[in-house]
Design a protein around this motif. Structure first.
Motif, mmCIF file in Angstrom:
data_model
loop_
_atom_site.group_PDB
_atom_site.id
_atom_site.type_symbol
_atom_site.label_atom_id
_atom_site.label_comp_id
_atom_site.label_asym_id
_atom_site.label_seq_id
_atom_site.Cartn_x
_atom_site.Cartn_y
_atom_site.Cartn_z
ATOM 1 N N ILE A 186 0.858 -1.186 0.000
ATOM 2 C CA ILE A 186 0.000 0.000 0.000
ATOM 3 C C ILE A 186 0.891 1.232 0.000
ATOM 4 C CG2 ILE A 186 -1.729 1.328 1.274
ATOM 5 C CD1 ILE A 186 -2.810 -1.261 2.403
ATOM 6 N N TRP A 187 0.543 2.211 -0.833
ATOM 7 C CA TRP A 187 1.303 3.453 -0.857
ATOM 8 C C TRP A 187 0.368 4.616 -1.162
ATOM 9 C CZ3 TRP A 187 1.371 -0.265 -4.607
ATOM 10 C CH2 TRP A 187 1.099 0.114 -5.935
ATOM 11 N N SER A 188 0.882 5.826 -1.115
ATOM 12 C CA SER A 188 0.073 7.009 -1.400
ATOM 13 C C SER A 188 0.602 7.705 -2.647
ATOM 14 C CB SER A 188 0.088 7.976 -0.208
ATOM 15 O OG SER A 188 1.396 8.462 0.038
ATOM 16 N N ASP A 189 -0.265 8.488 -3.271
ATOM 17 C CA ASP A 189 0.108 9.193 -4.486
ATOM 18 C C ASP A 189 -0.576 10.552 -4.470
ATOM 19 O OD1 ASP A 189 0.620 10.117 -7.067
ATOM 20 O OD2 ASP A 189 0.420 8.129 -7.963
ATOM 21 N N ALA A 190 0.221 11.611 -4.533
ATOM 22 C CA ALA A 190 -0.335 12.967 -4.532
ATOM 23 C C ALA A 190 -0.991 13.302 -5.860
ATOM 24 C CB ALA A 190 0.760 13.981 -4.231
ATOM 25 N N MET A 191 -0.760 12.488 -6.888
ATOM 26 C CA MET A 191 -1.353 12.665 -8.220
ATOM 27 C C MET A 191 -1.023 14.020 -8.828
ATOM 28 S SD MET A 191 -2.703 9.771 -8.807
ATOM 29 C CE MET A 191 -3.712 10.060 -10.232
ATOM 30 N N ASN A 192 0.208 14.447 -8.655
ATOM 31 C CA ASN A 192 0.648 15.726 -9.224
ATOM 32 C C ASN A 192 1.102 15.530 -10.672
ATOM 33 O OD1 ASN A 192 0.209 17.219 -6.848
ATOM 34 N ND2 ASN A 192 2.176 16.570 -6.020
ATOM 35 N N TYR A 193 0.155 15.188 -11.521
ATOM 36 C CA TYR A 193 0.447 14.948 -12.928
ATOM 37 C C TYR A 193 -0.353 15.912 -13.787
ATOM 38 C CZ TYR A 193 1.800 10.509 -10.764
ATOM 39 O OH TYR A 193 2.346 9.552 -9.944
ATOM 40 N N ASP A 194 0.204 16.223 -14.954
ATOM 41 C CA ASP A 194 -0.526 17.055 -15.901
ATOM 42 C C ASP A 194 -1.625 16.226 -16.551
ATOM 43 O OD1 ASP A 194 1.169 19.188 -15.417
ATOM 44 O OD2 ASP A 194 2.593 18.548 -16.968
ATOM 45 N N GLY A 195 -2.578 16.906 -17.132
ATOM 46 C CA GLY A 195 -3.637 16.187 -17.836
ATOM 47 C C GLY A 195 -5.006 16.504 -17.288
ATOM 48 N N THR A 196 -6.023 15.988 -17.984
ATOM 49 C CA THR A 196 -7.417 16.197 -17.595
ATOM 50 C C THR A 196 -8.113 14.842 -17.531
ATOM 51 O OG1 THR A 196 -7.441 18.331 -18.717
ATOM 52 C CG2 THR A 196 -9.585 17.327 -18.219
ATOM 53 N N PRO A 197 -8.853 14.543 -16.478
ATOM 54 C CA PRO A 197 -9.106 15.416 -15.330
ATOM 55 C C PRO A 197 -7.912 15.461 -14.384
ATOM 56 C CG PRO A 197 -10.099 13.294 -14.925
ATOM 57 C CD PRO A 197 -9.548 13.246 -16.333
ATOM 58 N N LYS A 198 -7.968 16.364 -13.437
ATOM 59 C CA LYS A 198 -6.932 16.490 -12.424
ATOM 60 C C LYS A 198 -7.376 15.722 -11.188
ATOM 61 C CE LYS A 198 -3.260 18.072 -10.370
ATOM 62 N NZ LYS A 198 -1.905 17.600 -10.758
ATOM 63 N N GLY A 200 -7.213 14.046 -7.394
ATOM 64 C CA GLY A 200 -6.744 14.421 -6.070
ATOM 65 C C GLY A 200 -5.928 13.308 -5.434
ATOM 66 N N PHE A 201 -5.493 13.540 -4.231
ATOM 67 C CA PHE A 201 -4.679 12.581 -3.482
ATOM 68 C C PHE A 201 -5.383 11.229 -3.377
ATOM 69 C CE2 PHE A 201 -3.754 10.461 0.534
ATOM 70 C CZ PHE A 201 -2.374 10.395 0.524
ATOM 71 N N GLU A 202 -4.603 10.164 -3.373
ATOM 72 C CA GLU A 202 -5.198 8.841 -3.228
ATOM 73 C C GLU A 202 -4.248 7.862 -2.553
ATOM 74 O OE1 GLU A 202 -4.318 6.676 -7.471
ATOM 75 O OE2 GLU A 202 -5.942 8.157 -7.423
ATOM 76 N N VAL A 217 -6.701 -2.005 -5.664
ATOM 77 C CA VAL A 217 -7.736 -1.108 -5.154
ATOM 78 C C VAL A 217 -7.188 0.316 -5.153
ATOM 79 C CG1 VAL A 217 -9.184 -0.458 -3.194
ATOM 80 C CG2 VAL A 217 -8.802 -2.873 -3.718
ATOM 81 N N ARG A 218 -7.985 1.222 -5.653
ATOM 82 C CA ARG A 218 -7.632 2.634 -5.681
ATOM 83 C C ARG A 218 -8.610 3.389 -4.782
ATOM 84 N NH1 ARG A 218 -7.892 6.473 -11.050
ATOM 85 N NH2 ARG A 218 -7.008 8.340 -10.110
ATOM 86 N N ASP A 219 -8.095 4.183 -3.856
ATOM 87 C CA ASP A 219 -8.865 4.879 -2.831
ATOM 88 C C ASP A 219 -8.640 6.374 -3.031
ATOM 89 O OD1 ASP A 219 -10.199 5.501 -0.447
ATOM 90 O OD2 ASP A 219 -8.480 4.979 0.824
ATOM 91 N N SER A 220 -9.467 6.981 -3.897
ATOM 92 C CA SER A 220 -9.204 8.331 -4.404
ATOM 93 C C SER A 220 -10.133 9.388 -3.824
ATOM 94 C CB SER A 220 -9.332 8.332 -5.932
ATOM 95 O OG SER A 220 -9.287 9.652 -6.447
ATOM 96 N N THR A 221 -9.583 10.581 -3.595
ATOM 97 C CA THR A 221 -10.395 11.700 -3.128
ATOM 98 C C THR A 221 -11.233 12.308 -4.244
ATOM 99 O OG1 THR A 221 -8.485 13.168 -3.455
ATOM 100 C CG2 THR A 221 -8.856 12.325 -1.226
ATOM 101 N N GLY A 222 -11.025 11.857 -5.495
ATOM 102 C CA GLY A 222 -11.842 12.342 -6.599
ATOM 103 C C GLY A 222 -11.041 13.090 -7.638
ATOM 104 N N PHE A 223 -11.742 13.815 -8.507
ATOM 105 C CA PHE A 223 -11.069 14.555 -9.560
ATOM 106 C C PHE A 223 -11.776 15.868 -9.847
ATOM 107 C CE2 PHE A 223 -14.220 11.992 -11.767
ATOM 108 C CZ PHE A 223 -14.759 12.869 -12.703
ATOM 109 N N ARG A 224 -11.027 16.794 -10.471
ATOM 110 C CA ARG A 224 -11.570 18.095 -10.854
ATOM 111 C C ARG A 224 -11.749 18.123 -12.368
ATOM 112 N NH1 ARG A 224 -7.299 19.317 -7.310
ATOM 113 N NH2 ARG A 224 -7.939 20.199 -5.302
ATOM 114 N N ALA A 225 -12.951 18.380 -12.810
ATOM 115 C CA ALA A 225 -13.263 18.485 -14.231
ATOM 116 C C ALA A 225 -14.710 18.935 -14.350
ATOM 117 C CB ALA A 225 -13.069 17.142 -14.942
#
Length: 256
Positions: A186-198, A200-202, A217-225
């Motif tokens: 298990i690890w974390s990812d700040a998801m600081n990548y370019d692209g759409t959608p953007k 969030g942390f997961e 399993v991916r446990d994501s705070t969601g996305f902006r779009a």
């Protein structure tokens, strides 16, 4: 992750052609990552196959659900709502409202036919989690050992993701060797990548069985779009400890 978004974007441009399979997109993304980052790519593939697609035109679902699992949304958008009910039974009581969705339809505007998937695990799917005005996602995906070997170029699925031979070390990475030859990472990812959608942390996790079968399993705070079902959650749908418990649940793995 950026590779997946790029490939999904290309797939969306081909809407109206034969089936846009998220499985096919993920497979291509896995091959791209392997060419670029070797060992880390194997880990990324296992997690990303849990789901990371979305589509314009479904923002109308932003209305908050009071129930923990939703059965009222159109089936072409939520898939098998019965799976959401089963997943809810494995989640903490305060997780929020859970419904099965298709990220390919939400982000990329795919039709139900184009977004069709062929799940192997009993609860494989993509689930929206609504809580405190935000919308995050839990994605669950199980792949057989044979599928993993084909899509990872024959690499050993139990390679230590936390200490990759090449590329950066995943943040907050913890690897556990469990009874029965299983390996949970298990690890974390700040998801600081370019692209759409953007995104969030997961938190992301991979459980590899002795036979090579892999649960991601991916446990994501969601996305902006523009197509987002709501703003990001303040925290991931489940905590790290809760994610570990979920991944060790036999209900997420096919029998045999």
């Amino acid at each position: 992750m950026n590779d997946v978004r790029e490939l999904l974007g290309r797939a969306a441009e081909q809407a109206g052609q034969p089936v846009i399979s998220t499985e096919g997109v993920y497979a291509r993304a896995a091959r791209v990552r392997w060419r670029r980052r070797a060992t880390v790519a194997a880990a990324a593939f296992a997690v990303i196959t849990a789901g990371a697609v979305a589509v314009p035109g479904l923002a109308a679902q932003s209305k908050q659900r009071q129930e923990r699992s939703s059965v009222a949304a159109p089936p072409e958008r939520t898939g098998n709502s019965g799976r959401a009910k089963q997943l809810v039974e494995l989640l903490p009581g305060d997780v929020g409202a859970v419904e099965q969705v298709s990220l390919a339809m939400i982000i990329k505007g795919a039709t139900a036919a184009q977004a069709e998937e062929h799940p192997l695990g009993p609860l494989d799917g993509q689930y929206a989690v609504r809580r405190d005005g935000g919308v995050g996602y839990l994605t669950v995906d199980f792949r057989s050992g044979e599928q993993i070997r084909k899509k990872s170029g024959g690499a050993d699925p139990v390679d230590n993701i936390c200490k990759p031979a090449t590329g950066p070390r995943p943040a907050d990475c913890v690897r556990e060797v469990l009874p029965g030859g299983r390996v949970l990472t298990i690890w974390s990812d700040a998801m600081n990548y370019d692209g759409t959608p953007k995104w969030g942390f997961e938190l992301v996790g991979r459980l590899v069985r002795k036979d090579g079968g892999t649960l991601a399993v991916r446990d994501s705070t969601g996305f902006r779009a523009d197509s987002a079902l709501g703003p990001l959650l303040k925290n991931t749908p489940v905590t790290r400890a809760q994610l570990r418990t979920l991944m060790l649940s036999q209900e997420l793995q096919p029998k045999g």
